[in-house]
Write a protein that holds these residues in place. Structure first.
Motif, PDB file in Angstrom:
ATOM      1  N   LEU A  53       3.997   5.647  -5.615  1.00 58.03           N
ATOM      2  CA  LEU A  53       4.123   5.591  -7.071  1.00 58.03           C
ATOM      3  C   LEU A  53       2.751   5.577  -7.753  1.00 58.03           C
ATOM      4  O   LEU A  53       2.527   4.854  -8.717  1.00 58.03           O
ATOM      5  CB  LEU A  53       4.917   4.346  -7.479  1.00 58.03           C
ATOM      6  CG  LEU A  53       6.323   4.247  -6.919  1.00 58.03           C
ATOM      7  CD1 LEU A  53       6.913   2.879  -7.187  1.00 58.03           C
ATOM      8  CD2 LEU A  53       7.196   5.336  -7.515  1.00 58.03           C
ATOM      9  N   TRP A  54       1.830   6.404  -7.276  1.00 56.07           N
ATOM     10  CA  TRP A  54       0.457   6.354  -7.766  1.00 56.07           C
ATOM     11  C   TRP A  54       0.352   6.697  -9.245  1.00 56.07           C
ATOM     12  O   TRP A  54      -0.534   6.221  -9.935  1.00 56.07           O
ATOM     13  CB  TRP A  54      -0.448   7.255  -6.937  1.00 56.07           C
ATOM     14  CG  TRP A  54      -0.140   8.716  -7.062  1.00 56.07           C
ATOM     15  CD1 TRP A  54       0.745   9.430  -6.312  1.00 56.07           C
ATOM     16  CD2 TRP A  54      -0.695   9.622  -8.001  1.00 56.07           C
ATOM     17  NE1 TRP A  54       0.771  10.723  -6.717  1.00 56.07           N
ATOM     18  CE2 TRP A  54      -0.105  10.881  -7.765  1.00 56.07           C
ATOM     19  CE3 TRP A  54      -1.635   9.509  -9.020  1.00 56.07           C
ATOM     20  CZ2 TRP A  54      -0.418  12.008  -8.507  1.00 56.07           C
ATOM     21  CZ3 TRP A  54      -1.948  10.630  -9.765  1.00 56.07           C
ATOM     22  CH2 TRP A  54      -1.354  11.855  -9.505  1.00 56.07           C
ATOM     23  N   THR A  57       3.752  -0.350 -16.538  1.00 61.10           N
ATOM     24  CA  THR A  57       4.176  -1.267 -15.473  1.00 61.10           C
ATOM     25  C   THR A  57       5.605  -1.759 -15.640  1.00 61.10           C
ATOM     26  O   THR A  57       6.177  -2.293 -14.708  1.00 61.10           O
ATOM     27  CB  THR A  57       3.240  -2.505 -15.411  1.00 61.10           C
ATOM     28  OG1 THR A  57       3.231  -3.141 -16.674  1.00 61.10           O
ATOM     29  CG2 THR A  57       1.855  -2.095 -14.992  1.00 61.10           C
ATOM     30  N   THR A  58       6.198  -1.581 -16.813  1.00 70.13           N
ATOM     31  CA  THR A  58       7.566  -2.036 -17.023  1.00 70.13           C
ATOM     32  C   THR A  58       8.534  -0.872 -17.150  1.00 70.13           C
ATOM     33  O   THR A  58       9.494  -0.925 -17.891  1.00 70.13           O
ATOM     34  CB  THR A  58       7.666  -2.918 -18.286  1.00 70.13           C
ATOM     35  OG1 THR A  58       7.221  -2.154 -19.399  1.00 70.13           O
ATOM     36  CG2 THR A  58       6.868  -4.172 -18.134  1.00 70.13           C
ATOM     37  N   ARG A  59       8.265   0.181 -16.420  1.00 70.74           N
ATOM     38  CA  ARG A  59       9.165   1.345 -16.480  1.00 70.74           C
ATOM     39  C   ARG A  59      10.484   1.003 -15.828  1.00 70.74           C
ATOM     40  O   ARG A  59      10.595   0.114 -15.010  1.00 70.74           O
ATOM     41  CB  ARG A  59       8.529   2.548 -15.782  1.00 70.74           C
ATOM     42  CG  ARG A  59       8.434   2.376 -14.285  1.00 70.74           C
ATOM     43  CD  ARG A  59       7.869   3.601 -13.645  1.00 70.74           C
ATOM     44  NE  ARG A  59       7.817   3.421 -12.229  1.00 70.74           N
ATOM     45  CZ  ARG A  59       8.822   3.690 -11.393  1.00 70.74           C
ATOM     46  NH1 ARG A  59       9.941   4.187 -11.850  1.00 70.74           N
ATOM     47  NH2 ARG A  59       8.708   3.489 -10.100  1.00 70.74           N
ATOM     48  N   ARG A  60      11.496   1.754 -16.182  1.00 65.08           N
ATOM     49  CA  ARG A  60      12.826   1.482 -15.613  1.00 65.08           C
ATOM     50  C   ARG A  60      13.311   2.658 -14.838  1.00 65.08           C
ATOM     51  O   ARG A  60      13.079   3.737 -14.990  1.00 65.08           O
ATOM     52  CB  ARG A  60      13.816   1.152 -16.700  1.00 65.08           C
ATOM     53  CG  ARG A  60      13.463  -0.165 -17.314  1.00 65.08           C
ATOM     54  CD  ARG A  60      14.408  -0.490 -18.401  1.00 65.08           C
ATOM     55  NE  ARG A  60      13.900  -1.688 -19.038  1.00 65.08           N
ATOM     56  CZ  ARG A  60      14.655  -2.574 -19.590  1.00 65.08           C
ATOM     57  NH1 ARG A  60      15.931  -2.418 -19.600  1.00 65.08           N
ATOM     58  NH2 ARG A  60      14.154  -3.616 -20.143  1.00 65.08           N
ATOM     59  N   PRO A 112      -2.602   3.739 -13.483  1.00 63.45           N
ATOM     60  CA  PRO A 112      -2.783   3.241 -14.851  1.00 63.45           C
ATOM     61  C   PRO A 112      -2.450   1.760 -14.986  1.00 63.45           C
ATOM     62  O   PRO A 112      -3.100   1.048 -15.756  1.00 63.45           O
ATOM     63  CB  PRO A 112      -1.797   4.081 -15.682  1.00 63.45           C
ATOM     64  CG  PRO A 112      -1.527   5.274 -14.878  1.00 63.45           C
ATOM     65  CD  PRO A 112      -1.665   4.857 -13.441  1.00 63.45           C
ATOM     66  N   GLY A 113      -1.482   1.293 -14.226  1.00 61.17           N
ATOM     67  CA  GLY A 113      -1.119  -0.116 -14.300  1.00 61.17           C
ATOM     68  C   GLY A 113      -2.210  -1.042 -13.804  1.00 61.17           C
ATOM     69  O   GLY A 113      -2.267  -2.204 -14.202  1.00 61.17           O
ATOM     70  N   MET A 114      -3.087  -0.551 -12.952  1.00 58.59           N
ATOM     71  CA  MET A 114      -4.188  -1.379 -12.461  1.00 58.59           C
ATOM     72  C   MET A 114      -5.464  -1.164 -13.265  1.00 58.59           C
ATOM     73  O   MET A 114      -6.232  -2.098 -13.483  1.00 58.59           O
ATOM     74  CB  MET A 114      -4.449  -1.085 -10.986  1.00 58.59           C
ATOM     75  CG  MET A 114      -3.343  -1.576 -10.090  1.00 58.59           C
ATOM     76  SD  MET A 114      -3.664  -1.470  -8.316  1.00 58.59           S
ATOM     77  CE  MET A 114      -4.369   0.118  -8.103  1.00 58.59           C
ATOM     78  N   LEU A 115      -5.729   0.062 -13.713  1.00 62.26           N
ATOM     79  CA  LEU A 115      -6.983   0.351 -14.400  1.00 62.26           C
ATOM     80  C   LEU A 115      -6.966   0.012 -15.887  1.00 62.26           C
ATOM     81  O   LEU A 115      -7.967  -0.458 -16.423  1.00 62.26           O
ATOM     82  CB  LEU A 115      -7.351   1.824 -14.223  1.00 62.26           C
ATOM     83  CG  LEU A 115      -7.761   2.249 -12.826  1.00 62.26           C
ATOM     84  CD1 LEU A 115      -8.117   3.720 -12.805  1.00 62.26           C
ATOM     85  CD2 LEU A 115      -8.928   1.422 -12.333  1.00 62.26           C
ATOM     86  N   LEU A 116      -5.859   0.283 -16.573  1.00 61.91           N
ATOM     87  CA  LEU A 116      -5.835   0.068 -18.015  1.00 61.91           C
ATOM     88  C   LEU A 116      -6.020  -1.394 -18.419  1.00 61.91           C
ATOM     89  O   LEU A 116      -6.738  -1.664 -19.385  1.00 61.91           O
ATOM     90  CB  LEU A 116      -4.551   0.648 -18.611  1.00 61.91           C
ATOM     91  CG  LEU A 116      -4.449   2.170 -18.544  1.00 61.91           C
ATOM     92  CD1 LEU A 116      -3.138   2.639 -19.145  1.00 61.91           C
ATOM     93  CD2 LEU A 116      -5.615   2.834 -19.228  1.00 61.91           C
ATOM     94  N   GLY A 135       0.817  -1.223   0.000  1.00 64.26           N
ATOM     95  CA  GLY A 135       0.000   0.000   0.000  1.00 64.26           C
ATOM     96  C   GLY A 135       0.840   1.258   0.000  1.00 64.26           C
ATOM     97  O   GLY A 135       0.515   2.239  -0.674  1.00 64.26           O
ATOM     98  N   ARG A 136       1.948   1.250   0.737  1.00 64.28           N
ATOM     99  CA  ARG A 136       2.849   2.406   0.745  1.00 64.28           C
ATOM    100  C   ARG A 136       3.452   2.637  -0.636  1.00 64.28           C
ATOM    101  O   ARG A 136       3.574   3.777  -1.082  1.00 64.28           O
ATOM    102  CB  ARG A 136       3.954   2.212   1.772  1.00 64.28           C
ATOM    103  CG  ARG A 136       3.509   2.418   3.184  1.00 64.28           C
ATOM    104  CD  ARG A 136       4.686   2.278   4.131  1.00 64.28           C
ATOM    105  NE  ARG A 136       4.215   2.113   5.486  1.00 64.28           N
ATOM    106  CZ  ARG A 136       4.902   1.546   6.450  1.00 64.28           C
ATOM    107  NH1 ARG A 136       6.114   1.077   6.212  1.00 64.28           N
ATOM    108  NH2 ARG A 136       4.397   1.425   7.660  1.00 64.28           N
ATOM    109  N   GLU A 137       3.849   1.562  -1.286  1.00 69.76           N
ATOM    110  CA  GLU A 137       4.425   1.696  -2.624  1.00 69.76           C
ATOM    111  C   GLU A 137       3.378   2.190  -3.620  1.00 69.76           C
ATOM    112  O   GLU A 137       3.687   2.996  -4.492  1.00 69.76           O
ATOM    113  CB  GLU A 137       5.013   0.364  -3.098  1.00 69.76           C
ATOM    114  CG  GLU A 137       6.316   0.016  -2.443  1.00 69.76           C
ATOM    115  CD  GLU A 137       7.406   1.040  -2.735  1.00 69.76           C
ATOM    116  OE1 GLU A 137       7.658   1.342  -3.912  1.00 69.76           O
ATOM    117  OE2 GLU A 137       8.016   1.536  -1.774  1.00 69.76           O
TER     118      GLU A 137
END
Length: 100
Positions: free
Chosen positions: A31-32, A97-100, A37-41, A25-27
């Motif tokens: 990193l919202w 989700t695969t950002r570096r 977007p990583g969860m909704l898209l 949850g903290r992460e």
């Protein structure tokens, strides 16, 4: 060897699970911009691919009696547009989700 019995109300390993959820949850909060977007898209992409596109096909099949190119073109274009949009959402999710 004695086996340990667990009562009905207790769950073994509850503490570590809560600790992991707290860290997760903290992460997510930190990193919202990437997490939301990583969860909704992916959800929106799946809705487009698995629910909306088949509804367009069902509507086309329902109108199959008076078939002409002009009457089916909006449904074919709608189907293609929905799939293209859903795949674009899935690609955007992968990129977020695969950002570096």
């Amino acid at each position: 060897m004695e086996s340990q019995s667990v009562s009905q109300g207790e769950l073994p390993g509850r503490g570590p699970v809560l600790l992991a959820l707290r860290y997760y949850g903290r992460e997510l909060a930190r990193l919202w911009r990437w997490a939301v977007p990583g969860m909704l898209l992916p959800a929106l992409g799946n809705i487009g691919i698995f629910y909306i596109a088949p509804l367009v096909v069902a509507k086309l099949v329902g109108r199959i009696a008076d078939i002409t190119i002009g009457s089916t073109l909006p449904y074919v274009l709608g189907f293609a547009g929905i799939l293209l949009f859903a795949e674009t959402l899935a690609s955007a999710c992968t990129a977020s989700t695969t950002r570096r």
